[in-house]
Design a protein around this motif. Structure first.
Motif, short mmCIF file in Angstrom:
data_model
loop_
_atom_site.label_atom_id
_atom_site.label_comp_id
_atom_site.label_asym_id
_atom_site.label_seq_id
_atom_site.Cartn_x
_atom_site.Cartn_y
_atom_site.Cartn_z
N GLY A 197 0.85 -1.28 0.00
CA GLY A 197 -0.06 -0.13 0.03
C GLY A 197 0.89 1.31 0.05
O GLY A 197 1.91 1.30 0.89
N HIS A 198 0.57 2.19 -0.69
CA HIS A 198 1.04 3.55 -0.96
C HIS A 198 0.25 4.60 -0.89
O HIS A 198 -1.27 4.35 -0.84
CB HIS A 198 1.94 3.72 -2.37
CG HIS A 198 2.81 2.70 -2.59
ND1 HIS A 198 4.23 2.40 -2.16
CD2 HIS A 198 2.46 1.11 -3.37
CE1 HIS A 198 4.45 1.27 -2.80
NE2 HIS A 198 3.71 0.73 -3.53
N GLN A 199 0.57 5.78 -0.54
CA GLN A 199 -0.27 7.10 -0.60
C GLN A 199 -0.49 7.58 -2.02
O GLN A 199 0.71 8.14 -2.47
CB GLN A 199 0.30 8.06 0.36
CG GLN A 199 0.08 7.74 1.82
CD GLN A 199 0.51 8.81 2.63
OE1 GLN A 199 1.64 9.23 2.70
NE2 GLN A 199 -0.17 9.24 3.46
N TRP A 200 -1.19 7.34 -2.96
CA TRP A 200 -2.57 6.57 -2.42
C TRP A 200 -2.81 5.53 -3.61
O TRP A 200 -3.51 5.99 -4.46
CB TRP A 200 -3.72 7.29 -2.34
CG TRP A 200 -3.65 8.06 -1.12
CD1 TRP A 200 -4.07 7.65 0.12
CD2 TRP A 200 -2.82 9.38 -0.79
NE1 TRP A 200 -3.78 8.64 1.35
CE2 TRP A 200 -3.24 9.38 0.60
CE3 TRP A 200 -2.14 10.39 -1.59
CZ2 TRP A 200 -2.58 10.87 1.29
CZ3 TRP A 200 -1.53 11.24 -0.70
CH2 TRP A 200 -1.95 11.62 0.75
N TYR A 201 -2.01 4.33 -3.59
CA TYR A 201 -2.27 3.54 -4.77
C TYR A 201 -1.83 2.14 -4.41
O TYR A 201 -1.29 1.88 -3.20
CB TYR A 201 -1.59 3.79 -5.91
CG TYR A 201 -0.15 3.68 -6.07
CD1 TYR A 201 0.67 2.84 -6.43
CD2 TYR A 201 0.33 4.94 -5.53
CE1 TYR A 201 2.03 2.85 -6.26
CE2 TYR A 201 1.70 5.11 -5.23
CZ TYR A 201 2.75 4.11 -5.74
OH TYR A 201 3.81 4.25 -5.88
N TRP A 202 -2.09 1.11 -4.97
CA TRP A 202 -1.51 -0.20 -4.68
C TRP A 202 -0.65 -0.97 -5.50
O TRP A 202 -0.84 -0.42 -6.91
CB TRP A 202 -2.82 -1.50 -4.62
CG TRP A 202 -3.56 -0.99 -3.36
CD1 TRP A 202 -5.00 -0.34 -3.33
CD2 TRP A 202 -3.46 -1.18 -1.92
NE1 TRP A 202 -5.37 -0.33 -2.28
CE2 TRP A 202 -4.71 -0.63 -1.32
CE3 TRP A 202 -2.40 -2.02 -1.21
CZ2 TRP A 202 -5.01 -0.92 0.02
CZ3 TRP A 202 -2.78 -2.18 -0.01
CH2 TRP A 202 -4.08 -1.43 0.79
N SER A 203 0.16 -1.50 -5.29
CA SER A 203 1.23 -2.33 -6.23
C SER A 203 1.25 -3.79 -5.72
O SER A 203 1.00 -4.31 -4.64
CB SER A 203 2.95 -1.64 -5.96
OG SER A 203 3.34 -1.94 -4.69
N TYR A 204 1.35 -4.31 -6.79
CA TYR A 204 1.36 -5.84 -6.77
C TYR A 204 2.56 -6.48 -7.26
O TYR A 204 3.05 -6.15 -8.31
CB TYR A 204 0.11 -6.45 -7.34
CG TYR A 204 -1.09 -5.99 -6.82
CD1 TYR A 204 -1.92 -6.55 -5.63
CD2 TYR A 204 -1.92 -4.97 -7.60
CE1 TYR A 204 -2.98 -5.96 -5.27
CE2 TYR A 204 -2.89 -4.40 -6.88
CZ TYR A 204 -3.59 -4.93 -5.87
OH TYR A 204 -4.71 -4.53 -5.37
N GLU A 205 3.03 -7.49 -6.76
CA GLU A 205 4.03 -8.33 -7.20
C GLU A 205 3.87 -9.85 -6.99
O GLU A 205 3.50 -10.37 -6.16
CB GLU A 205 5.44 -8.02 -6.23
CG GLU A 205 6.59 -8.88 -6.60
CD GLU A 205 7.78 -8.60 -5.78
OE1 GLU A 205 8.51 -9.58 -5.59
OE2 GLU A 205 7.59 -7.50 -5.16
N TYR A 206 3.88 -10.70 -8.15
CA TYR A 206 3.83 -11.74 -8.32
C TYR A 206 5.06 -12.69 -7.99
O TYR A 206 6.11 -12.84 -8.96
CB TYR A 206 3.25 -12.57 -9.72
CG TYR A 206 1.96 -12.05 -9.75
CD1 TYR A 206 0.51 -12.76 -9.99
CD2 TYR A 206 1.29 -10.64 -9.98
CE1 TYR A 206 -0.42 -12.39 -9.97
CE2 TYR A 206 0.09 -10.24 -9.94
CZ TYR A 206 -1.03 -11.07 -9.92
OH TYR A 206 -2.23 -10.72 -10.33
#
Length: 228
Positions: free
Chosen positions: A101-110
């Motif tokens: 979680g970041h201000q203000w978005y999400w990041s995804y890592e597989y």
């Protein structure tokens, strides 16, 4: 996704959410029975002139009104303990995804694939396609294979966030410097929407969560497209 004027819970799209809905219906039934019993007793007391002097010193009556609440608590506690046990009794995951979680978005890592990560930002209202939900659609959805056990590792880079998908019955806090784990399975294909459930700052309302469940073959094609 919830609809306007909806008063019931969302349909279950995972086995655990089905358990939660079952327990909710069960607990509400118990509460309804208690309420009806209390109302019937109050109505009988307030409308009848009959009086039994033997109830002034009735040990068996005192025993019953102590025993009945204990039985009600047991009837509610046992299904609750079963649900908690099933929540932790999970099989080995087929796929691991790390979300930050970041201000203000999400990041995804597989984590099972090399160099497969992306950021997920909310699509602004003026850029939405017809039929896309406002404040919920993102530019990059998190894809998950259907009928496969998925492990989600959740953390945050800056402040507290909360990763939540109501239709799957999952929610956990994203805490900086700490990894929280979610394990879930989706039973049907579809697009699931959620939002950050922790007040995290000015744009707290603008970091939605969107996951898309798809058959394994389609998921493999999606992975191949991103890697290429």
């Amino acid at each position: 996704m919830s609809e306007p004027s909806q008063i019931s819970l969302n349909n279950a799209l995972s086995p655990m959410m089905e358990e939660f809905l079952y327990f909710n219906d069960y607990a509400m039934t118990m509460l309804l029975m208690i309420w009806l019993s209390v109302m019937a007793t109050l109505l009988a007391i307030s409308t009848t002139k009959l009086y039994d002097i033997s109830t002034n010193d009735a040990n068996h009556l005192e025993f019953m009104w102590t025993l009945l609440p204990i039985m009600v608590l047991m009837f509610i506690a046992l299904p609750s303990m079963r649900t908690l046990y099933l929540l932790e009794d999970q099989n080995a995951p087929h796929l691991t995804i790390k979300t930050l979680g970041h201000q203000w978005y999400w990041s995804y890592e597989y984590s099972d694939y090399e160099n497969l990560s992306f950021d997920s930002y909310m699509i602004k209202e003026q850029n939405l396609t017809n039929g896309a939900p406002r404040l919920l659609e993102v530019d990059n959805r998190m894809a998950i294979p259907m009928k496969s056990t998925v492990r989600l590792l959740v953390s945050a880079e800056d402040v507290l966030h909360s990763w939540t998908l109501p239709t799957l019955g999952i929610k956990t806090d994203a805490v900086p410097g700490r990894l929280n784990q979610l394990i879930f399975t989706t039973m049907r294909p579809g697009v699931f929407y959620g939002q950050c459930s922790e007040i995290c700052g000015t744009n707290h309302s603008f970091m939605p969560i969107t996951a898309e469940s798809m058959p394994m073959k389609q998921f493999e094609n999606w992975i191949t497209t991103l890697l290429n």
